[in-house]
Design an enzyme around this catalytic site. Structure first.
Site, short mmCIF file in Angstrom:
data_model
loop_
_atom_site.label_atom_id
_atom_site.label_comp_id
_atom_site.label_asym_id
_atom_site.label_seq_id
_atom_site.Cartn_x
_atom_site.Cartn_y
_atom_site.Cartn_z
N CYS A 87 7.49 101.12 65.63
CA CYS A 87 8.47 101.13 64.54
C CYS A 87 9.40 99.93 64.59
O CYS A 87 10.14 99.68 63.63
CB CYS A 87 9.29 102.42 64.57
SG CYS A 87 8.29 103.91 64.36
N ARG A 221 12.08 123.86 54.62
CA ARG A 221 11.02 124.25 55.57
C ARG A 221 11.31 123.69 56.96
O ARG A 221 11.61 122.52 57.12
CB ARG A 221 9.67 123.74 55.06
CG ARG A 221 8.51 123.99 56.01
CD ARG A 221 7.18 123.72 55.33
NE ARG A 221 7.02 122.33 54.94
CZ ARG A 221 6.47 121.39 55.73
NH1 ARG A 221 6.09 121.69 56.96
NH2 ARG A 221 6.33 120.15 55.28
N CYS A 232 13.82 114.91 58.89
CA CYS A 232 12.76 114.10 59.50
C CYS A 232 12.34 113.00 58.53
O CYS A 232 12.15 113.26 57.34
CB CYS A 232 11.55 114.97 59.82
SG CYS A 232 11.94 116.43 60.83
#
Length: 413
Positions: A87, A221, A232
């Site tokens: 990343c 969720r 996230c």
């Protein structure tokens, strides 16, 4: 590393899911925008550092992805250096480009981060993330994650773990450890994507532009407790590019109020005792501040690596923007938000959580945002008060319990 490279131009695509767009198409859009912003013709580029992490897995393009992108634009006869560093890929490309300018080897260097992560087979996308570790020691990694989970009262579930990136389990253990040590609440975790959604709603290039509340984040969720989906960072595609020039070239171009990269510090982690704090963050951040001659109270705007909600809380503390343990309360208070009255605005782009996280593009996308902020051309999400100093923090990979590569970049106008 002290540097003196000037950002002459920057550009990026929107981030999102673009299954019908080729990697070279996305990269070309960002490069053309950066060149136009700099007022430089393609023929003026003397070298290019091309950052991509996932093409070999997602598209099958290996070995020469940067050359393929540039040749499609008619750019050749220059050194092209392909960069892959998880990343931190794009920030690594930028670091190397800035070093070449500072060393006096080139006057005009292109740095690009570009990525496609969206694929019909989601398992292939997840395999990119599971490859950002020591794949010859997967058993050791699994045991480490199990130990981290056990230390905070969690138990791994192989069946559900297969449906998400393994990094989410790592982030979850970090979040719970912070909650247990400092009293950080799940509501404070939810305040991170809620804040960043308000910023992302103002960013026309953000992957998500809807505003979500703390309550909506908590009701979403669950990925792995305590993290829900908006906590996230998402899967996406996109590209970002900057044109770096020497001070001499900046004068020739008539740049009278330059944005300079004054520090770029890139470092891997190392082996230390399991359970220790992430020492690499403290070391790299301290060196960057020293090289730039600034401290946390001098920073006007930050783009940091909020791969999860807990990451923004932790990294806000690592950067010295607040004391250890105060990250959740500071974010919940609104002090790091646009209009929140704090000294430093964090992730005005929407961050990885809302702007998106095409991993090979993220580091330079942060620089594009900061370059625009320092030039005061960010529209509705402009940081007020004539911002002069900006910081980008971008990390990637995971080895022996810590980030594999970390880059901190400081810009000044």
């Amino acid at each position: 590393m002290k540097t003196n490279a000037v950002i002459a131009g920057s550009g990026m695509t929107a981030f999102g899911k673009f299954p019908d767009r080729a990697l070279s198409d996305l990269a070309g859009e960002a490069i053309r925008a950066a060149l136009a912003d700099a007022g430089i013709e393609p023929g003026a580029i003397e070298a290019a550092y091309m950052g991509n992490a996932a093409a070999g897995t997602i598209t099958g393009q290996v070995c020469v992805p940067g050359e393929v992108v540039l040749r499609a634009m008619g750019i050749g006869r220059i050194p092209v250096i392909n960069v892959e560093n998880a990343c931190a890929t794009a920030s690594t490309a930028l670091n190397q480009a800035a070093a070449m300018i500072t060393a006096g080897l080139y006057d005009v260097v292109l740095a690009v981060g570009y990525e496609k992560l969206v694929h019909a087979d989601k398992a292939r996308t997840f395999s990119v993330f599971s490859g950002a570790v020591d794949v010859e020691n997967m058993g050791g990694l699994a045991a480490l994650i199990d130990r981290k989970m056990a230390a905070v009262g969690m138990k791994s579930d192989p069946e559900t773990a297969a449906s998400r990136s393994l990094f989410m389990d790592i982030y979850a253990t970090e979040a719970i450890a912070h909650m247990q040590k400092y009293g950080t609440t799940r509501e404070q975790l939810a305040a991170v994507p809620a804040k960043n959604s308000r910023h992302g709603a103002l960013n026309p290039r953000a992957q998500f532009r809807d505003v979500v509340s703390v309550e909506q984040v908590l009701a979403a969720r669950e990925i792995v407790w305590p993290l829900t989906l908006p906590m996230c960072s998402p899967i996406g595609d996109g590209a970002a590019a900057v044109v770096l020039v020497s001070e001499k070239k900046a004068r020739e171009l008539g740049i009278t109020d330059p944005v300079r990269i004054v520090a770029s510090n890139l470092q891997t982690s190392w082996d230390y005792l399991e359970g220790d704090d992430s020492l690499v963050f403290h070391e790299v951040i301290a060196r960057a501040y020293a090289d730039a001659g600034v401290g946390p109270t001098d920073i006007d705007v930050v783009e940091l690596h909020d791969a999860s909600a807990s990451s923004e809380i932790l990294h806000t503390e690592y950067l010295g923007l607040c004391a250890a343990g105060e990250g959740g309360r500071v974010i919940e208070s609104g002090l790091t938000a646009l209009g929140g009255g704090g000294r430093t605005v964090v992730n005005p782009s929407g961050g990885l959580l809302r702007k998106g996280h095409p991993i090979g593009a993220t580091g330079i996308a942060q620089i594009v945002e900061l370059h625009e902020q320092l030039r005061e051309r960010s529209g509705a999400r402009q940081v007020p008060g004539d911002p002069r100093v900006a910081l980008a923090e971008n990390g990637g990979g995971y080895i022996n319990g810590d980030v594999a590569a970390l880059c901190v970049t400081i810009l000044k106008r």
